[in-house]
Design an enzyme around this catalytic site. Structure first.
Site, PDB file in Angstrom:
ATOM      1  N   CYS A 127      25.487  41.830 -10.132  1.00 58.93           N
ATOM      2  CA  CYS A 127      26.125  42.308  -8.906  1.00 58.93           C
ATOM      3  C   CYS A 127      27.302  43.223  -9.215  1.00 58.93           C
ATOM      4  O   CYS A 127      27.882  43.812  -8.311  1.00 58.93           O
ATOM      5  CB  CYS A 127      26.552  41.135  -8.032  1.00 58.93           C
ATOM      6  SG  CYS A 127      25.151  40.231  -7.363  1.00 58.93           S
ATOM      7  N   ASP A 163      26.774  40.714   7.223  1.00 62.39           N
ATOM      8  CA  ASP A 163      26.227  39.389   6.944  1.00 62.39           C
ATOM      9  C   ASP A 163      25.282  39.445   5.750  1.00 62.39           C
ATOM     10  O   ASP A 163      24.874  40.511   5.304  1.00 62.39           O
ATOM     11  CB  ASP A 163      25.511  38.852   8.193  1.00 62.39           C
ATOM     12  CG  ASP A 163      26.502  38.256   9.181  1.00 62.39           C
ATOM     13  OD1 ASP A 163      27.064  37.211   8.853  1.00 62.39           O
ATOM     14  OD2 ASP A 163      26.726  38.857  10.254  1.00 62.39           O
TER      15      ASP A 163
END
Ligand code: CO
Ligand code: CO
Length: 344
Positions: free
Chosen positions: A14, A47
């Site tokens: 990530c 989200d």
């Protein structure tokens, strides 16, 4: 041939995400694209996954996640990428069911067996999670990339979004931080084997507990900690819920060894990008807590926001599920109209 996959990339896991401020600029071109009435969660509040209603009580939850290698071994890379992609479904409170694979690697430089190993790793994790990989897409690409688009189902009343945190709620985190720093140490070939093993173990642990936690009404919001670090993902909650937060830094756990690598000046470029993009919102930091709290995680833990009256009940749930090291709250939601986060 033994390939070292991390040598084909600039930043892995990530940590290769585009910085949050740049991402916001890209996404803001038009957040209100045509949405039909069945869209329950779209891209307004950053989200973890999209949610689309298919009946009065059930919705489909969808996400896509892929990145460059964070470890050298192809099988382990496939495992980590799959576990990480599943996480966004768990973070919404959903149950993942099927997935499509996204695979790219330089076909002139790497044998096709590398691709097979990556897929085998992903399959082993998906099997554990009861998820079937039923298709995908591959490209020839200078940097290896792998990930999944995952779909699952969710009970509409259990959906956990970023926007519902309330002032006074407590924050819990289900994994220690520091995977980004350890993976940089790996890339620099300075990591000790025990610390490498701990980092991999941490990244392979599935966030399945999200399915259970989503059933609790007193959990007001939930997200997983990934590329933007604890501060970045907490800030997404603060902005969408129109609140601020404080972090009890002495309660935030790190993986064993992380602080030693920080002392050797081993830090991640992604962490620095993260910090630069949100530093105006953060108060009370010093060199150490800033590095740890903005460290990019790969398949990091769930950040769970819990109403204060139910903190004891929530601790029992964590204990019952064997999260014994994570039963102390790491922070609290505060009244703050500028969405600032103060590190205590
Ligand atoms: Co997420
Ligand atoms: Co994601």
């Amino acid at each position: 041939m033994d390939y070292k996959l991390t040598q084909y990339t600039d930043a892995g896991g990530c940590g290769c995400k585009i910085a949050p401020d740049v991402l916001t600029k890209i996404l803001n071109y038009n957040r209100s694209l045509h949405l039909d009435n069945n869209v329950i969660v779209g891209n307004i509040n950053n989200d973890d996954a999209a949610v689309y209603k298919i009946s009065d009580s059930i919705a489909i939850v969808s996400t896509v996640d892929f990145f460059t290698p964070i470890v050298n071994d192809p099988y382990t890379f496939g495992q980590i990428a799959a576990a990480n992609a599943l996480s966004d479904i768990y973070a919404m409170g959903g149950k993942p069911i099927w997935a499509l694979a996204i695979l790219g690697f330089p076909i002139d430089l790497l044998e096709h067996s590398v691709g097979i190993k990556i897929l085998k790793g992903a399959n082993s994790i998906c099997k554990k999670a009861n998820v079937s990989i039923i298709g995908g897409h591959t490209i020839n690409n200078p940097q290896p990339i792998f990930g999944l688009s995952v779909n699952g189902i969710i009970d509409i009343q259990n959906i956990k979004q970023n926007k519902n945190a309330e002032i006074g709620d407590y924050l819990f985190l289900t994994k220690p931080l520091g995977v980004g720093i350890l993976s940089t140490a790996l890339k620099l070939e300075k990591i000790e084997q025990t610390h490498y093993n701990l980092a991999v173990q941490n990244m392979l642990k599935l966030n399945t507990i999200g399915i259970e936690l989503a059933k609790l009404d007193y959990v007001t919001a939930m997200t997983d900690i990934t590329g933007f670090g604890l501060l970045g993902h907490l800030l997404e909650i603060c902005k969408s819920s129109h609140v601020g937060a404080e972090i009890f830094f002495d309660k935030v756990l790190t993986i064993e060894g992380v602080e030693n690598y920080i002392k050797q000046n081993i830090i991640t470029a992604g962490g620095k990008r993260n910090w630069d993009s949100y530093k105006n919102y953060i108060l009370g930091t010093n060199d150490l807590n800033r590095i740890i709290l903005s460290d990019p995680q790969t398949n990091g833990g769930l950040l769970v926001v819990v109403q204060d009256k139910f903190v004891d009940a929530f601790k029992s749930v964590l204990k019952k599920n064997n999260f014994l090291k994570h039963i102390e709250p790491i922070g609290r939601i505060t009244l703050n109209k500028n969405n600032q986060i103060r590190v205590l």
